[in-house]
Design a protein around this motif. Structure first.
Motif, PDB file in Angstrom:
ATOM      1  N   ALA A 152       0.826  -1.218   0.000  1.00 16.50           N
ATOM      2  CA  ALA A 152       0.000   0.000   0.000  1.00 16.50           C
ATOM      3  C   ALA A 152       0.857   1.264   0.000  1.00 16.50           C
ATOM      4  O   ALA A 152       0.445   2.301  -0.525  1.00 16.50           O
ATOM      5  CB  ALA A 152      -0.940   0.005   1.201  1.00 16.50           C
ATOM      6  N   ASP A 153       2.069   1.179   0.567  1.00 16.47           N
ATOM      7  CA  ASP A 153       2.971   2.333   0.556  1.00 16.47           C
ATOM      8  C   ASP A 153       3.392   2.670  -0.872  1.00 16.47           C
ATOM      9  O   ASP A 153       3.511   3.836  -1.236  1.00 16.47           O
ATOM     10  CB  ASP A 153       4.209   2.065   1.414  1.00 16.47           C
ATOM     11  CG  ASP A 153       3.860   1.857   2.883  1.00 16.47           C
ATOM     12  OD1 ASP A 153       2.908   2.490   3.369  1.00 16.47           O
ATOM     13  OD2 ASP A 153       4.545   1.043   3.533  1.00 16.47           O
ATOM     14  N   PHE A 154       3.647   1.647  -1.690  1.00 11.99           N
ATOM     15  CA  PHE A 154       4.008   1.875  -3.084  1.00 11.99           C
ATOM     16  C   PHE A 154       2.827   2.459  -3.863  1.00 11.99           C
ATOM     17  O   PHE A 154       2.998   3.340  -4.703  1.00 11.99           O
ATOM     18  CB  PHE A 154       4.487   0.579  -3.753  1.00 11.99           C
ATOM     19  CG  PHE A 154       5.816   0.101  -3.231  1.00 11.99           C
ATOM     20  CD1 PHE A 154       6.973   0.831  -3.444  1.00 11.99           C
ATOM     21  CD2 PHE A 154       5.905  -1.087  -2.532  1.00 11.99           C
ATOM     22  CE1 PHE A 154       8.194   0.400  -2.972  1.00 11.99           C
ATOM     23  CE2 PHE A 154       7.124  -1.529  -2.052  1.00 11.99           C
ATOM     24  CZ  PHE A 154       8.275  -0.792  -2.273  1.00 11.99           C
ATOM     25  N   VAL A 155       1.627   1.955  -3.579  1.00 14.15           N
ATOM     26  CA  VAL A 155       0.425   2.489  -4.228  1.00 14.15           C
ATOM     27  C   VAL A 155       0.267   3.967  -3.871  1.00 14.15           C
ATOM     28  O   VAL A 155       0.016   4.803  -4.745  1.00 14.15           O
ATOM     29  CB  VAL A 155      -0.825   1.679  -3.824  1.00 14.15           C
ATOM     30  CG1 VAL A 155      -2.095   2.343  -4.336  1.00 14.15           C
ATOM     31  CG2 VAL A 155      -0.720   0.245  -4.338  1.00 14.15           C
ATOM     32  N   ALA A 160       0.694   9.737  -5.231  1.00 18.70           N
ATOM     33  CA  ALA A 160       1.269  11.048  -4.953  1.00 18.70           C
ATOM     34  C   ALA A 160       2.071  11.559  -6.142  1.00 18.70           C
ATOM     35  O   ALA A 160       1.994  12.743  -6.496  1.00 18.70           O
ATOM     36  CB  ALA A 160       2.153  10.983  -3.705  1.00 18.70           C
ATOM     37  N   LEU A 161       2.832  10.666  -6.783  1.00 23.80           N
ATOM     38  CA  LEU A 161       3.602  11.070  -7.966  1.00 23.80           C
ATOM     39  C   LEU A 161       2.681  11.479  -9.112  1.00 23.80           C
ATOM     40  O   LEU A 161       2.940  12.455  -9.813  1.00 23.80           O
ATOM     41  CB  LEU A 161       4.535   9.947  -8.406  1.00 23.80           C
ATOM     42  CG  LEU A 161       5.737   9.681  -7.493  1.00 23.80           C
ATOM     43  CD1 LEU A 161       6.465   8.412  -7.927  1.00 23.80           C
ATOM     44  CD2 LEU A 161       6.673  10.876  -7.487  1.00 23.80           C
ATOM     45  N   ALA A 162       1.595  10.727  -9.293  1.00 24.11           N
ATOM     46  CA  ALA A 162       0.644  11.060 -10.359  1.00 24.11           C
ATOM     47  C   ALA A 162      -0.001  12.417 -10.097  1.00 24.11           C
ATOM     48  O   ALA A 162      -0.148  13.232 -11.012  1.00 24.11           O
ATOM     49  CB  ALA A 162      -0.420   9.971 -10.466  1.00 24.11           C
TER      50      ALA A 162
END
Length: 176
Positions: A152-155, A160-162
């Motif tokens: 979930a941290d990667f998601v 956030a990047l998007a």
């Protein structure tokens, strides 16, 4: 007594289907000295509200006493500096001497578990990390931070990047 890094793991089973797989895997990890179970409490409330509990620990009474002293001395140091170490060690040994969960905490956890569900709270010591920690220290290294990273941290990072990319595009006259 030396302790490895600790992890507090809280798991909720909304519709538990216990077949022994979790305990089998935990036993395997303990058997291979990958983890040591400092304490674990499992509370299950069946569809009629009846409770079943299981509490386990790999620590002997002496090890619980020593663990309580270590934790208590650290808390005492944080609270009062050097003068709090001995007082904290004594208090920690007394509190943790019979296990991490007292009757009041067991009942509070049981009250929080919905009918038909289960919850487990485990304090795990990661034994595999102890030689690595020693080697890092002998090489002059000091851990600055550590954390568990979950999928979930990667998601969340991707989202956030998007959002950041979309904000930049919008600000530069990109697609709206």
């Amino acid at each position: 007594m030396e302790f490895g890094p600790l992890q507090l793991l809280v798991v909720v089973f909304k519709d538990p289907h216990f077949t022994g797989g979790v305990l089998t895997e935990l036993h395997r990890l303990r058997e291979h000295d990958i983890v040591r179970l400092i304490d674990m409490l499992v509370v299950r409330k069946n569809e009629h509200g009846a409770l079943t509990t299981l509490e386990m620990s790999d620590l002997s009474a002496e090890e619980r006493h020593q663990f309580g002293m270590v934790v208590g001395s650290l808390v005492g140091f944080g609270a009062e500096g050097d003068k709090g170490v001995d007082k904290g060690a004594e208090a920690g040994a007394a509190i943790i001497g019979d296990g991490l969960f007292d009757d009041e905490e067991r009942w509070a956890i049981a009250d929080a578990v919905p009918v038909g569900a289960a919850a487990a709270i485990a304090l795990l010591e990661h034994r595999w990390a102890m030689p690595l920690r020693t080697a890092i220290g002998e090489a002059g290294g000091t851990a600055v931070t550590d954390a568990w990273i979950h999928p979930a941290d990667f998601v969340a990072t991707g989202a956030a990047l998007a959002a950041q990319h979309q904000q930049k595009s919008f600000g530069q006259g990109g697609d709206r």
